[in-house]
Design an enzyme around this catalytic site. Sequence first.
Site, mmCIF file in Angstrom:
data_model
loop_
_atom_site.group_PDB
_atom_site.id
_atom_site.type_symbol
_atom_site.label_atom_id
_atom_site.label_comp_id
_atom_site.label_asym_id
_atom_site.label_seq_id
_atom_site.Cartn_x
_atom_site.Cartn_y
_atom_site.Cartn_z
ATOM 1 N N TYR B 160 45.720 43.272 45.196
ATOM 2 C CA TYR B 160 45.915 43.267 46.639
ATOM 3 C C TYR B 160 47.168 42.521 47.098
ATOM 4 C CZ TYR B 160 42.073 45.848 48.603
ATOM 5 O OH TYR B 160 41.245 46.865 48.999
ATOM 6 N N GLU B 246 20.020 41.413 24.875
ATOM 7 C CA GLU B 246 20.748 42.467 25.588
ATOM 8 C C GLU B 246 20.431 42.477 27.064
ATOM 9 O OE1 GLU B 246 20.284 46.432 23.998
ATOM 10 O OE2 GLU B 246 20.971 47.387 25.837
ATOM 11 N N ASP B 298 18.024 46.647 22.362
ATOM 12 C CA ASP B 298 17.195 47.851 22.306
ATOM 13 C C ASP B 298 17.446 48.591 21.003
ATOM 14 O OD1 ASP B 298 16.160 47.389 24.806
ATOM 15 O OD2 ASP B 298 17.471 48.803 25.835
#
Lengths: 417, 417
Positions: B160, B246, B298
């Site tokens: 910006y 996780e 997982d």
Amino acid sequence: MADKKKRRRTDSDSDSQPFKHLLKSDEQILQMLKSFSSSFASSSTSKPLTLADLSLASTCREVSDLPLSSVQSNIESLVLQLAHQILSGQGFSFTVPSRASTNQLYVPELDRIVLKDKSTIRPFSHISSVRKTTITTKILSLIHQLSLKNIHVTKRDLFYTDVKLFQDQMQSDAVLDDVSCMLGCTRSSLNVIAAEKGVVVGRLIFSDNGDMIDCTKMGMGGKAIPPNIDRVGDMQSDALFILLVEKDAAYIRLAEDRFYNRFPCIIVTAKGQPDVATRLFLKKMKIELKLPVLALVDSDPYGLKILSVYGCGSKNMSYDSANLTTPDIKWLGIRPSDLDKYKIPEQCRLPMTEQDIKTGKDLLEEDFVKKNPAWVEELNLMVKTKQKAEIQALSSFGFQYLSEVYLPLKLQQQDWI
Amino acid sequence: MADKKKRRRTDSDSDSQPFKHLLKSDEQILQMLKSFSSSFASSSTSKPLTLADLSLASTCREVSDLPLSSVQSNIESLVLQLAHQILSGQGFSFTVPSRASTNQLYVPELDRIVLKDKSTIRPFSHISSVRKTTITTKILSLIHQLSLKNIHVTKRDLFYTDVKLFQDQMQSDAVLDDVSCMLGCTRSSLNVIAAEKGVVVGRLIFSDNGDMIDCTKMGMGGKAIPPNIDRVGDMQSDALFILLVEKDAAYIRLAEDRFYNRFPCIIVTAKGQPDVATRLFLKKMKIELKLPVLALVDSDPYGLKILSVYGCGSKNMSYDSANLTTPDIKWLGIRPSDLDKYKIPEQCRLPMTEQDIKTGKDLLEEDFVKKNPAWVEELNLMVKTKQKAEIQALSSFGFQYLSEVYLPLKLQQQDWI
């Protein structure tokens, strides 16, 4: 040598920082903030309006925070009642409050959405509802287990206890909301929690699961907001206001600059879309500490929408709006009128998309916007100019313009609506 | 009455919790963990291999953490050099290390991806590179400003400062990585930080921006990991290992159960895809505390991919792999072979999609997987059975099965690969 360079840089900075010359001394701004904060505290000692005050208690329904022992005994009473029902030959069925949008109502006096009193019958003996009745029974039994063990789990945990029955998580989630309504208690009372993503830093001390946390001593990272509000307590603060920040980047700037030490405040962010844990935490801070809440969001329809979720609640959790919403949040910035007022360069403004403009126009039809004429005016300006801007757009005047000029000036001018 | 109920419930629980009877006493498990942890610490005192050890220093390039003053003087030297170049009639151009995939190399001895030494010339006088040269100059000047002020900003802040020039954030981000490579320092040395999303809880004390943080006293919410690793220090711990989780839901379960007090450990999560701040924090913990890292992800290709980002790095930041990666992370669970071993019910396993299977097969081709035969075996099993499962699938044996049976048994059996 390094010092000299530094001075030169700082000088040139203040030239390029518009409106810095308007800033009064911090003492003067603080004096003003103190009187604002104390007038706010005295006005907020009056008890908030309830459905009963508006004679709506019989036609609208609300849930409340219940202790675990009540949740447990409510479930046991419900099951006893079901047994009687079955034994008396009326069969097995639940009476479930309707959460459909036709059963929702915006109450202007409360400035939030509530649920009306319609219910539906969920009979076990009917082919169309036998599964849902079974799911409801299973969820009730799982919640009863949680209340016995006094542990917290996520919605995902619930789902995995019986994937065969629930099939997908949408189904167990929906029935969980039904069970909240049936038992008349909040989802957090059921010990089912949402993943947390909010952080808090600044002039706040509180206890999290028995540990005392001093949020002035949380460095730059801040304290992660706990997922379970029922283990949060003992809030103390010498802050004059709560600064609610939409996004992470602005939060980091304020945390690094320790803005809360220049103007005593508590800085909180959910890093985007507000989650339940952050909404409950904000609500608790406002009530226990009696502090005004000032919001710093992007100047776009999405920013205002986020503000509205904190303020008035989301439609699909309207049954719990009393506990989840923080009324009377002030819109500090970035407001559409700030873009010109603070001379945000054209290239830092973004054109609104068709979808943005539609969302903006939809917001103008919402009751909670309509009731605040100053908000309507700002939103009209946004839709008219078709321009939006992020908080970070202020970086075009220097990285610390937000903390050194924009916010102090906003506070000095009491420029919130 | 309530007590009696509770006992009954707990009894029936242990019936339905497979393998609980295999658990030894905590003292026995702790004894084993202690010897594992200390043998790990003594093995990790040997200095990690470097490019120089492998005689790759001249053909590969790496960045390192530099103090701000060095960043500042590196920029000043570079600019002086450019001035000489221009004055001697050679024109204005930058020499920029190539970050293309053709310039990347997986080094098995280091177990991470590094950048080779190809560079490209970016001349100001050429129509195709004049904009990029201008952007590079602007970024160098902004970083120089940051080094003078000693403040941290986000990539979005950088963008910006000159939207007209950068046009979109992808362009300023890409040049920022170029500048890191050119100056030979990490992005965090440039004081440009990423939004943090990780949290840490457990047996760790550290300082964040001067504040001492005790992570055993952070309740259930934990401490938000600071975005700027250079202000993190003074790490102390009596933990025996680091548990890298996780996802949020498993983290919450372990934090509420204060698992770290039963088996002294530090629990950390990035809530999904690892962010730079969490990766740097994990790396720093492992090095300073000399602790083994055990990962709980997982059982799907995505979980292994996340593990690999922590372990070997992501391709687009390969120039900084030495600082961002934590080698030798052990895969604790949930592993494909656990599904049968722990009798995870069929309905809690999910069928892998075509995309999942493709990702799994792609992973089998990756060097960092190939070098670990046990990982290859697990991944082959996953692709063969076409089944995946989340950590939360363990909830089918009761909400606390993860913390009360699965993890203690894994630790007892030293069941990591």
